[in-house]
Design a protein around this motif. Structure first.
Motif, PDB file in Angstrom:
ATOM      1  N   GLY A   1     -80.756  56.931 116.412  1.00 21.75           N
ATOM      2  CA  GLY A   1     -79.614  56.142 116.828  1.00 21.75           C
ATOM      3  C   GLY A   1     -79.569  54.798 116.123  1.00 21.75           C
ATOM      4  O   GLY A   1     -78.534  54.400 115.589  1.00 21.75           O
ATOM      5  N   ARG A   2     -80.696  54.130 116.104  1.00 21.50           N
ATOM      6  CA  ARG A   2     -80.780  52.852 115.406  1.00 21.50           C
ATOM      7  C   ARG A   2     -80.533  53.028 113.920  1.00 21.50           C
ATOM      8  O   ARG A   2     -79.837  52.242 113.292  1.00 21.50           O
ATOM      9  CB  ARG A   2     -82.162  52.224 115.638  1.00 21.50           C
ATOM     10  N   GLY A   3     -81.091  54.086 113.357  1.00 27.63           N
ATOM     11  CA  GLY A   3     -80.911  54.361 111.933  1.00 27.63           C
ATOM     12  C   GLY A   3     -79.467  54.659 111.587  1.00 27.63           C
ATOM     13  O   GLY A   3     -78.977  54.244 110.535  1.00 27.63           O
ATOM     14  N   ALA A   4     -78.770  55.369 112.466  1.00 29.60           N
ATOM     15  CA  ALA A   4     -77.360  55.683 112.210  1.00 29.60           C
ATOM     16  C   ALA A   4     -76.509  54.416 112.254  1.00 29.60           C
ATOM     17  O   ALA A   4     -75.624  54.231 111.413  1.00 29.60           O
ATOM     18  CB  ALA A   4     -76.853  56.692 113.226  1.00 29.60           C
ATOM     19  N   ILE A   5     -76.778  53.559 113.206  1.00 26.71           N
ATOM     20  CA  ILE A   5     -76.024  52.303 113.306  1.00 26.71           C
ATOM     21  C   ILE A   5     -76.309  51.428 112.090  1.00 26.71           C
ATOM     22  O   ILE A   5     -75.389  50.922 111.437  1.00 26.71           O
ATOM     23  CB  ILE A   5     -76.351  51.570 114.629  1.00 26.71           C
ATOM     24  N   ILE A   6     -77.572  51.261 111.778  1.00 29.15           N
ATOM     25  CA  ILE A   6     -77.947  50.435 110.623  1.00 29.15           C
ATOM     26  C   ILE A   6     -77.414  51.052 109.327  1.00 29.15           C
ATOM     27  O   ILE A   6     -76.907  50.344 108.456  1.00 29.15           O
ATOM     28  CB  ILE A   6     -79.475  50.245 110.566  1.00 29.15           C
ATOM     29  N   GLY A   7     -77.507  52.367 109.210  1.00 31.30           N
ATOM     30  CA  GLY A   7     -77.004  53.039 108.015  1.00 31.30           C
ATOM     31  C   GLY A   7     -75.501  52.869 107.836  1.00 31.30           C
ATOM     32  O   GLY A   7     -75.017  52.618 106.725  1.00 31.30           O
ATOM     33  N   SER A   8     -74.751  52.996 108.921  1.00 31.08           N
ATOM     34  CA  SER A   8     -73.298  52.821 108.806  1.00 31.08           C
ATOM     35  C   SER A   8     -72.941  51.377 108.482  1.00 31.08           C
ATOM     36  O   SER A   8     -72.014  51.120 107.697  1.00 31.08           O
ATOM     37  CB  SER A   8     -72.593  53.275 110.080  1.00 31.08           C
ATOM     38  N   LEU A   9     -73.670  50.429 109.046  1.00 34.36           N
ATOM     39  CA  LEU A   9     -73.425  49.017 108.713  1.00 34.36           C
ATOM     40  C   LEU A   9     -73.807  48.729 107.265  1.00 34.36           C
ATOM     41  O   LEU A   9     -73.127  47.957 106.581  1.00 34.36           O
ATOM     42  CB  LEU A   9     -74.190  48.100 109.668  1.00 34.36           C
ATOM     43  N   PHE A  10     -74.864  49.371 106.780  1.00 34.67           N
ATOM     44  CA  PHE A  10     -75.268  49.212 105.380  1.00 34.67           C
ATOM     45  C   PHE A  10     -74.194  49.755 104.435  1.00 34.67           C
ATOM     46  O   PHE A  10     -73.844  49.121 103.437  1.00 34.67           O
ATOM     47  CB  PHE A  10     -76.610  49.925 105.145  1.00 34.67           C
ATOM     48  N   ILE A  11     -73.649  50.922 104.763  1.00 34.10           N
ATOM     49  CA  ILE A  11     -72.575  51.500 103.948  1.00 34.10           C
ATOM     50  C   ILE A  11     -71.343  50.595 103.983  1.00 34.10           C
ATOM     51  O   ILE A  11     -70.681  50.385 102.961  1.00 34.10           O
ATOM     52  CB  ILE A  11     -72.252  52.932 104.419  1.00 34.10           C
ATOM     53  N   ALA A  12     -71.037  50.035 105.151  1.00 33.94           N
ATOM     54  CA  ALA A  12     -69.905  49.109 105.252  1.00 33.94           C
ATOM     55  C   ALA A  12     -70.134  47.868 104.390  1.00 33.94           C
ATOM     56  O   ALA A  12     -69.197  47.371 103.743  1.00 33.94           O
ATOM     57  CB  ALA A  12     -69.681  48.708 106.704  1.00 33.94           C
ATOM     58  N   LEU A  13     -71.364  47.355 104.356  1.00 31.82           N
ATOM     59  CA  LEU A  13     -71.674  46.205 103.499  1.00 31.82           C
ATOM     60  C   LEU A  13     -71.517  46.570 102.029  1.00 31.82           C
ATOM     61  O   LEU A  13     -70.994  45.770 101.236  1.00 31.82           O
ATOM     62  CB  LEU A  13     -73.090  45.698 103.777  1.00 31.82           C
ATOM     63  N   ILE A  14     -71.955  47.764 101.653  1.00 29.41           N
ATOM     64  CA  ILE A  14     -71.795  48.222 100.266  1.00 29.41           C
ATOM     65  C   ILE A  14     -70.310  48.303  99.908  1.00 29.41           C
ATOM     66  O   ILE A  14     -69.883  47.849  98.843  1.00 29.41           O
ATOM     67  CB  ILE A  14     -72.471  49.595 100.050  1.00 29.41           C
ATOM     68  N   LEU A  15     -69.509  48.890 100.803  1.00 26.97           N
ATOM     69  CA  LEU A  15     -68.072  49.002 100.553  1.00 26.97           C
ATOM     70  C   LEU A  15     -67.391  47.634 100.488  1.00 26.97           C
ATOM     71  O   LEU A  15     -66.365  47.483  99.826  1.00 26.97           O
ATOM     72  CB  LEU A  15     -67.410  49.870 101.626  1.00 26.97           C
ATOM     73  N   ALA A  16     -67.959  46.641 101.171  1.00 29.81           N
ATOM     74  CA  ALA A  16     -67.370  45.296 101.162  1.00 29.81           C
ATOM     75  C   ALA A  16     -67.636  44.554  99.867  1.00 29.81           C
ATOM     76  O   ALA A  16     -66.870  43.657  99.497  1.00 29.81           O
ATOM     77  CB  ALA A  16     -67.897  44.488 102.347  1.00 29.81           C
ATOM     78  N   ILE A  17     -68.721  44.897  99.166  1.00 33.41           N
ATOM     79  CA  ILE A  17     -69.069  44.132  97.956  1.00 33.41           C
ATOM     80  C   ILE A  17     -68.884  44.906  96.665  1.00 33.41           C
ATOM     81  O   ILE A  17     -69.031  44.329  95.590  1.00 33.41           O
ATOM     82  CB  ILE A  17     -70.522  43.612  98.023  1.00 33.41           C
ATOM     83  N   ILE A  18     -68.565  46.187  96.747  1.00 32.24           N
ATOM     84  CA  ILE A  18     -68.415  46.980  95.530  1.00 32.24           C
ATOM     85  C   ILE A  18     -67.261  46.418  94.690  1.00 32.24           C
ATOM     86  O   ILE A  18     -66.209  46.079  95.219  1.00 32.24           O
ATOM     87  CB  ILE A  18     -68.204  48.468  95.884  1.00 32.24           C
ATOM     88  N   PRO A  19     -67.467  46.268  93.392  1.00 34.84           N
ATOM     89  CA  PRO A  19     -66.397  45.716  92.544  1.00 34.84           C
ATOM     90  C   PRO A  19     -65.205  46.673  92.447  1.00 34.84           C
ATOM     91  O   PRO A  19     -65.376  47.876  92.264  1.00 34.84           O
ATOM     92  CB  PRO A  19     -67.058  45.550  91.172  1.00 34.84           C
ATOM     93  N   LEU A  20     -64.015  46.101  92.584  1.00 29.56           N
ATOM     94  CA  LEU A  20     -62.778  46.870  92.487  1.00 29.56           C
ATOM     95  C   LEU A  20     -61.807  46.148  91.561  1.00 29.56           C
ATOM     96  O   LEU A  20     -61.934  44.938  91.350  1.00 29.56           O
ATOM     97  CB  LEU A  20     -62.135  47.016  93.871  1.00 29.56           C
ATOM     98  N   PRO A  21     -60.808  46.861  91.057  1.00 32.24           N
ATOM     99  CA  PRO A  21     -59.759  46.176  90.294  1.00 32.24           C
ATOM    100  C   PRO A  21     -59.043  45.161  91.191  1.00 32.24           C
ATOM    101  O   PRO A  21     -59.061  45.292  92.420  1.00 32.24           O
ATOM    102  CB  PRO A  21     -58.817  47.314  89.895  1.00 32.24           C
ATOM    103  N   PRO A  22     -58.404  44.154  90.587  1.00 30.31           N
ATOM    104  CA  PRO A  22     -57.795  43.078  91.396  1.00 30.31           C
ATOM    105  C   PRO A  22     -56.835  43.550  92.481  1.00 30.31           C
ATOM    106  O   PRO A  22     -56.884  43.056  93.609  1.00 30.31           O
ATOM    107  CB  PRO A  22     -57.080  42.215  90.359  1.00 30.31           C
TER     108      PRO A  22
END
Length: 161
Positions: free
Chosen positions: A7-28
């Motif tokens: 349970g803890r791993g799933a929550i942390i994992g989903s938050l980690f993926i959300a952080l990755i999606l927040a910082i991944i470089p995208l076109p303007p």
């Protein structure tokens, strides 16, 4: 014991993926329309499991996001903490809303978070409001139903409680 770790791993994992999606470089243009993945994830876990994901988790994730984005430390932590507090204090009511009503609440909370971030950054750096600053309200509102269904399936499949 293993269920708590999963349970803890799933929550942390989903938050980690959300952080990755927040910082991944995208076109303007795509970056201008990027949904607030971290806020959506924090909101879901706060209304689904308020005893596991609370204001402290939101503050910690916000600090990590501030560090990753190189912004003023604590700005997004404050915004996510406010959103998490509102969600945690109304979680029973929010659970009974339909997914589309929840999407409207997510949109309103995204707007609140954007205003808090802008206000705090303005106090520190005297910045101007960029064009398209509030476009993520629309994309975050539209992505909520799919994120909700995905995280709910994950929570039910792994029996996270």
């Amino acid at each position: 014991m293993l269920e708590k770790i999963n349970g803890r791993g799933a929550i942390i994992g989903s938050l980690f993926i959300a952080l990755i999606l927040a910082i991944i470089p995208l076109p303007p243009l795509a970056d201008l329309l990027r949904p607030d993945w971290v806020l959506v994830c924090v909101f879901y876990w706060t209304i689904a499991l308020p005893h596991r994901s609370n204001v402290g988790v939101a503050f910690a994730v916000g600090l990590i996001l501030d560090i990753l984005l190189g912004s003023t430390l604590g700005v997004r932590a404050l915004a996510l903490s406010i959103v998490s507090y509102i969600a945690a204090s109304n979680f029973t009511r929010l659970r009974n809303f339909s997914v589309w009503q929840q999407a409207l609440v997510v949109g309103a909370l995204t707007g609140l978070a954007k205003v808090v971030v802008f206000w705090a950054e303005y106090l520190v750096q005297d910045i101007q409001l960029p064009a398209g600053y509030f476009y993520p309200l629309v994309t975050t509102t539209l992505t909520w139903p799919w994120i909700f269904l995905l995280l709910r399936k994950l929570r039910r499949q792994w029996k996270i409680s």
